[in-house]
Design a protein around this motif. Structure first.
Motif, PDB file in Angstrom:
ATOM      1  N   ILE A 198       0.828  -1.204   0.000  1.00 55.94           N
ATOM      2  CA  ILE A 198       0.000   0.000   0.000  1.00 55.94           C
ATOM      3  C   ILE A 198       0.862   1.253   0.000  1.00 55.94           C
ATOM      4  O   ILE A 198       0.502   2.284  -0.606  1.00 55.94           O
ATOM      5  CB  ILE A 198      -0.977   0.006   1.209  1.00 55.94           C
ATOM      6  CG1 ILE A 198      -2.097   1.045   0.984  1.00 55.94           C
ATOM      7  CG2 ILE A 198      -0.267   0.249   2.510  1.00 55.94           C
ATOM      8  CD1 ILE A 198      -2.953   0.787  -0.215  1.00 55.94           C
ATOM      9  N   PHE A 199       2.038   1.189   0.629  1.00 62.93           N
ATOM     10  CA  PHE A 199       2.932   2.343   0.602  1.00 62.93           C
ATOM     11  C   PHE A 199       3.448   2.609  -0.814  1.00 62.93           C
ATOM     12  O   PHE A 199       3.476   3.767  -1.275  1.00 62.93           O
ATOM     13  CB  PHE A 199       4.114   2.146   1.545  1.00 62.93           C
ATOM     14  CG  PHE A 199       5.132   3.257   1.475  1.00 62.93           C
ATOM     15  CD1 PHE A 199       4.866   4.489   2.040  1.00 62.93           C
ATOM     16  CD2 PHE A 199       6.335   3.066   0.819  1.00 62.93           C
ATOM     17  CE1 PHE A 199       5.781   5.528   1.959  1.00 62.93           C
ATOM     18  CE2 PHE A 199       7.257   4.097   0.729  1.00 62.93           C
ATOM     19  CZ  PHE A 199       6.996   5.321   1.300  1.00 62.93           C
ATOM     20  N   LEU A 200       3.857   1.557  -1.518  1.00 65.24           N
ATOM     21  CA  LEU A 200       4.346   1.728  -2.889  1.00 65.24           C
ATOM     22  C   LEU A 200       3.246   2.273  -3.798  1.00 65.24           C
ATOM     23  O   LEU A 200       3.491   3.142  -4.636  1.00 65.24           O
ATOM     24  CB  LEU A 200       4.873   0.398  -3.435  1.00 65.24           C
ATOM     25  CG  LEU A 200       6.186  -0.104  -2.834  1.00 65.24           C
ATOM     26  CD1 LEU A 200       6.522  -1.487  -3.383  1.00 65.24           C
ATOM     27  CD2 LEU A 200       7.326   0.873  -3.137  1.00 65.24           C
ATOM     28  N   GLY A 255       5.492   8.376 -21.959  1.00 64.15           N
ATOM     29  CA  GLY A 255       5.342   7.073 -21.317  1.00 64.15           C
ATOM     30  C   GLY A 255       5.071   7.173 -19.836  1.00 64.15           C
ATOM     31  O   GLY A 255       5.237   6.184 -19.105  1.00 64.15           O
ATOM     32  N   ILE A 256       4.633   8.357 -19.373  1.00 66.63           N
ATOM     33  CA  ILE A 256       4.439   8.571 -17.942  1.00 66.63           C
ATOM     34  C   ILE A 256       3.371   7.646 -17.377  1.00 66.63           C
ATOM     35  O   ILE A 256       3.566   7.001 -16.347  1.00 66.63           O
ATOM     36  CB  ILE A 256       4.083  10.046 -17.663  1.00 66.63           C
ATOM     37  CG1 ILE A 256       5.270  10.944 -17.989  1.00 66.63           C
ATOM     38  CG2 ILE A 256       3.660  10.238 -16.207  1.00 66.63           C
ATOM     39  CD1 ILE A 256       4.980  12.421 -17.846  1.00 66.63           C
ATOM     40  N   ALA A 257       2.227   7.561 -18.056  1.00 66.64           N
ATOM     41  CA  ALA A 257       1.130   6.738 -17.553  1.00 66.64           C
ATOM     42  C   ALA A 257       1.527   5.268 -17.502  1.00 66.64           C
ATOM     43  O   ALA A 257       1.244   4.565 -16.524  1.00 66.64           O
ATOM     44  CB  ALA A 257      -0.111   6.920 -18.431  1.00 66.64           C
ATOM     45  N   ILE A 258       2.195   4.783 -18.539  1.00 65.11           N
ATOM     46  CA  ILE A 258       2.620   3.380 -18.583  1.00 65.11           C
ATOM     47  C   ILE A 258       3.634   3.105 -17.487  1.00 65.11           C
ATOM     48  O   ILE A 258       3.577   2.079 -16.805  1.00 65.11           O
ATOM     49  CB  ILE A 258       3.207   3.049 -19.965  1.00 65.11           C
ATOM     50  CG1 ILE A 258       2.118   3.146 -21.034  1.00 65.11           C
ATOM     51  CG2 ILE A 258       3.839   1.654 -19.970  1.00 65.11           C
ATOM     52  CD1 ILE A 258       2.622   2.958 -22.450  1.00 65.11           C
ATOM     53  N   LEU A 272       4.529   0.358 -12.273  1.00 66.91           N
ATOM     54  CA  LEU A 272       5.007   0.322 -10.887  1.00 66.91           C
ATOM     55  C   LEU A 272       3.875   0.012  -9.908  1.00 66.91           C
ATOM     56  O   LEU A 272       4.067  -0.743  -8.953  1.00 66.91           O
ATOM     57  CB  LEU A 272       5.659   1.664 -10.535  1.00 66.91           C
ATOM     58  CG  LEU A 272       6.994   1.962 -11.227  1.00 66.91           C
ATOM     59  CD1 LEU A 272       7.410   3.405 -10.980  1.00 66.91           C
ATOM     60  CD2 LEU A 272       8.076   1.011 -10.753  1.00 66.91           C
ATOM     61  N   ILE A 273       2.707   0.598 -10.138  1.00 67.49           N
ATOM     62  CA  ILE A 273       1.560   0.334  -9.277  1.00 67.49           C
ATOM     63  C   ILE A 273       1.111  -1.113  -9.409  1.00 67.49           C
ATOM     64  O   ILE A 273       0.794  -1.775  -8.412  1.00 67.49           O
ATOM     65  CB  ILE A 273       0.405   1.302  -9.607  1.00 67.49           C
ATOM     66  CG1 ILE A 273       0.784   2.731  -9.177  1.00 67.49           C
ATOM     67  CG2 ILE A 273      -0.886   0.877  -8.905  1.00 67.49           C
ATOM     68  CD1 ILE A 273      -0.194   3.791  -9.631  1.00 67.49           C
TER      69      ILE A 273
END
Length: 373
Positions: free
Chosen positions: A27-29, A249-252, A257-258
């Motif tokens: 949850i922190f990540l 590519g910000i959204a990707i 990572l999420i």
């Protein structure tokens, strides 16, 4: 049920701590990456979002406030003739290269606005007054950009495109995205410093009459003036964010990572609960032998998972808030909207419950007699 689930958790503390740690880390990540993503998207449209009291008129092919095309200043006079328009303010956004006394250099975005209204900025002024921009060579910088701007202080001189300016005031928390850090000055000085034509403007900020709905004014501008498009500020900000995300590519990157954080939390909790269930398989088998149904066993394991979720969320969100407040000291500002906080909780419960399915499948398939052989 709750007391029994708690006893199972406390019986094997190392594994319980492992499951709790998996929940907290996950949850922190998720919260960390979501926060940075919020900051970036806010910065993408900050110039528009911080001027919501105006209709934005830009080039008809422009969907990004960070890449405005020049417009003829005569369009401003056309806009003033539109029914429902109260006042029109030209805005200039020019690029510049700044050089400082310590030898450093930086790219800047010069935001030029017209006195006395200074429509379009500066905002969040922490030192000085907007009227200070009328001084010869005056410019406003942001407090958190001081390192990028050669550690300049109020009153210090530096050069923009080879022309001398000085810091007449400061904003605090004005963040930019793309070309360079935001600096503010008068519209005439922005043209001079940025070698911007005096017959051009980057955008026009339109005030409308109080009795006229802004959507009507927007429709009249779009229908009556060729080559431009009028936007509500929130629509233009949303279009800017969408345009930038599509072209980068910000959204990707953040989505990956999420997703990784979700998968890692699911695996950690799933394997931990499964391992704990195997270690206590005799206990579960005994419960089944004395009459506990598979439904009871499922509820018992799910209750354990929910305990991990609630405690893990509380600890994880405390870390997230600490992270948010910590990076705010460096000028990275963002707030989690209420719906995102609820999403964090829902995701935590999903991770814990999904992870418990490993254990549920193994235990419910167990025959009570197997544990006594």
């Amino acid at each position: 049920m709750f007391k029994t689930a708690l006893k199972f958790i406390l019986f094997d503390r190392p594994k319980s701590i492992g499951a709790l740690a998996g929940t907290v880390i996950s949850i922190f990540l998720i919260g960390q990456q979501s926060g940075i993503f919020l900051f970036l998207t806010n910065a993408m449209g900050s110039l528009v979002r911080n001027n919501p009291q105006y209709i934005w008129v830009v080039d008809s092919k422009t969907g990004n406030v960070n890449a405005l095309s020049p417009l003829d200043v005569r369009i401003g006079r056309e806009l003033e003739s539109v029914r429902g328009v109260k006042k029109v303010h030209p805005l200039v956004v020019a690029n510049g290269s700044a050089k400082f006394a310590n030898g450093k250099s930086s790219g800047v975005a010069l935001i030029g606005t017209q006195a006395p209204a200074f429509a379009g900025g500066p905002w969040n002024v922490s030192l000085g007054h907007k009227a200070d921009l009328l001084q010869d060579g005056a410019i406003f910088t942001d407090y958190f950009d001081k390192k990028a701007l050669g550690d300049v202080k109020p009153g210090d001189y530096f050069e923009v495109n080879g022309k001398k300016v000085f810091v007449a005031g400061q904003t605090k928390g004005v963040r930019s995205f793309g070309a360079g850090v935001y600096t503010f000055t008068t519209i005439e000085r922005a043209r001079y410093l940025g070698n911007f034509s005096p017959y051009k403007a980057s955008a026009f900020l339109v005030e409308w009459e109080p009795q006229t709905p802004p959507d009507q004014v927007i429709a009249r501008i779009n229908a009556g003036i060729d080559g431009v498009r009028a936007w509500r500020s929130d629509d233009f900000a949303a279009e800017t964010i969408l345009t930038v995300l599509k072209s980068s590519g910000i959204a990707i990157s953040f989505g990956t990572l999420i997703l990784f954080a979700l998968v890692s939390g699911f695996v950690i909790i799933g394997l931990t609960l499964y391992s704990a269930a195997i270690d206590r398989i005799r206990d579960y088998g005994t419960l089944k032998a004395i009459g506990a149904t598979n439904g009871y066993i499922r509820r018992l394991i799910l209750t354990q998972a929910l305990i991990f979720a609630v405690v893990g969320f509380a600890v994880g969100y405390a870390f997230i808030e600490g992270f948010r407040r910590g990076i705010a000291n460096s000028g990275t500002f963002f707030d989690y909207p209420w719906w995102l906080r609820i999403t964090f909780l829902a995701v935590t419960v999903l991770i814990a419950v999904s992870g418990s399915l490993f254990a549920i499948r193994r235990i419910t398939s167990l025959e009570p007699a197997q544990v006594f052989r």
